[in-house]
Design a protein around this motif. Sequence first.
Motif, PDB file in Angstrom:
ATOM      1  N   SER A 224       1.633  -5.595   6.555  1.00  0.00           N
ATOM      2  CA  SER A 224       2.522  -6.522   5.645  1.00  0.00           C
ATOM      3  C   SER A 224       1.587  -7.200   4.894  1.00  0.00           C
ATOM      4  N   SER A 225       0.232  -7.311   5.179  1.00  0.00           N
ATOM      5  CA  SER A 225      -0.631  -8.550   4.455  1.00  0.00           C
ATOM      6  C   SER A 225      -0.999  -7.444   3.072  1.00  0.00           C
TER       7      SER A 225
ATOM      8  N   VAL B 266       6.116  -7.899  -0.552  1.00  0.00           N
ATOM      9  CA  VAL B 266       7.153  -6.928  -1.150  1.00  0.00           C
ATOM     10  C   VAL B 266       7.455  -6.074   0.081  1.00  0.00           C
ATOM     11  N   ALA B 267       8.785  -5.886   0.131  1.00  0.00           N
ATOM     12  CA  ALA B 267       9.453  -5.077   1.310  1.00  0.00           C
ATOM     13  C   ALA B 267       9.185  -3.609   1.098  1.00  0.00           C
ATOM     14  N   VAL B 268       8.733  -2.914   2.363  1.00  0.00           N
ATOM     15  CA  VAL B 268       8.830  -1.333   2.298  1.00  0.00           C
ATOM     16  C   VAL B 268      10.085  -0.717   2.285  1.00  0.00           C
TER      17      VAL B 268
ATOM     18  N   LEU C 152       6.543   3.348  -0.183  1.00  0.00           N
ATOM     19  CA  LEU C 152       7.219   3.169  -1.681  1.00  0.00           C
ATOM     20  C   LEU C 152       7.834   1.692  -1.340  1.00  0.00           C
ATOM     21  N   LEU C 153       7.478   0.737  -2.250  1.00  0.00           N
ATOM     22  CA  LEU C 153       7.772  -0.603  -1.955  1.00  0.00           C
ATOM     23  C   LEU C 153       8.904  -0.970  -2.898  1.00  0.00           C
TER      24      LEU C 153
ATOM     25  N   LEU D   6       1.998   1.901  -2.451  1.00  0.00           N
ATOM     26  CA  LEU D   6       0.927   1.555  -1.657  1.00  0.00           C
ATOM     27  C   LEU D   6       0.194   2.529  -0.903  1.00  0.00           C
ATOM     28  N   HIS D   7      -0.941   2.979  -1.226  1.00  0.00           N
ATOM     29  CA  HIS D   7      -1.721   4.008  -0.491  1.00  0.00           C
ATOM     30  C   HIS D   7      -2.742   3.408   0.427  1.00  0.00           C
TER      31      HIS D   7
END
Length: 247
Positions: A24-25, A30-32, A53-54, A60-61
């Motif tokens: 989460s940091s 931004v929510a997943v 996918l946010l 975010l990889h």
Amino acid sequence: MKDGYDFDGALKEVFQLDRPSVMSSRTGGVAVREFLNVELPKVQRRRVNLALLLANETILHLEFHGKNDPDLPYREGIYCLLLSQNYRRPVHQVVLYVGQAKMNIPDHLDAGGTKVTYRVIDIREFRAGDMLRTGQAGDIALAVLGGGGSELLAAILKRANALKGPQRERVLAMILLLSGLRRLAGRVELEMKRMGVIIDVEKNPVLMKWRRAAIAEGRAEGRAERRTRRITAGSTEIEIWPAAQVG
């Protein structure tokens, strides 16, 4: 590589099921929206570890790595381009280093006309004590890898043992496996014995999954080498089978 344990699989499971604060940091709040099941072309011979996918339509990889690899920037560049091509979205990359040696991984590549940049984080930057204070199952499992984790081993196992139901055995199994990245497996076993912790292998989906994969691999290669350790105060044994290393 087939001479180690399935650290990749264990870390992916912790992140997908428990969404620890380490993850989460990196999302910037931004929510997943979902975890993407990304399989690269066969020529790449592997999947990316995690692609998220946010909610802001970016990807975010997150890649786990247990060793200092000079070729990593090239792979990160390939992964970034393929993810961007597949999903037509901006891609942000983070390499989470979980190895024992001092981290020495470049965070960029200048290949002339093509530039590759990504964030490299040593998981020891996250303090084990802070992870435990969140009370989240994923943080408890990862605390053994965090900064000062070896000094808080008893506290980590105590918190894991206090979890309820299947989550308890899953997190304890994760700690046992991940402790191998810190060469703490022996200490974890002794502490589990001292605490009287019992893990039922037949009822633990994590351990059964590792066992089934190792059996299949052993049959395919015409062998089935194994290492069995008794880690309980009773008659239950955990069988840890060779699998794949992280990174």
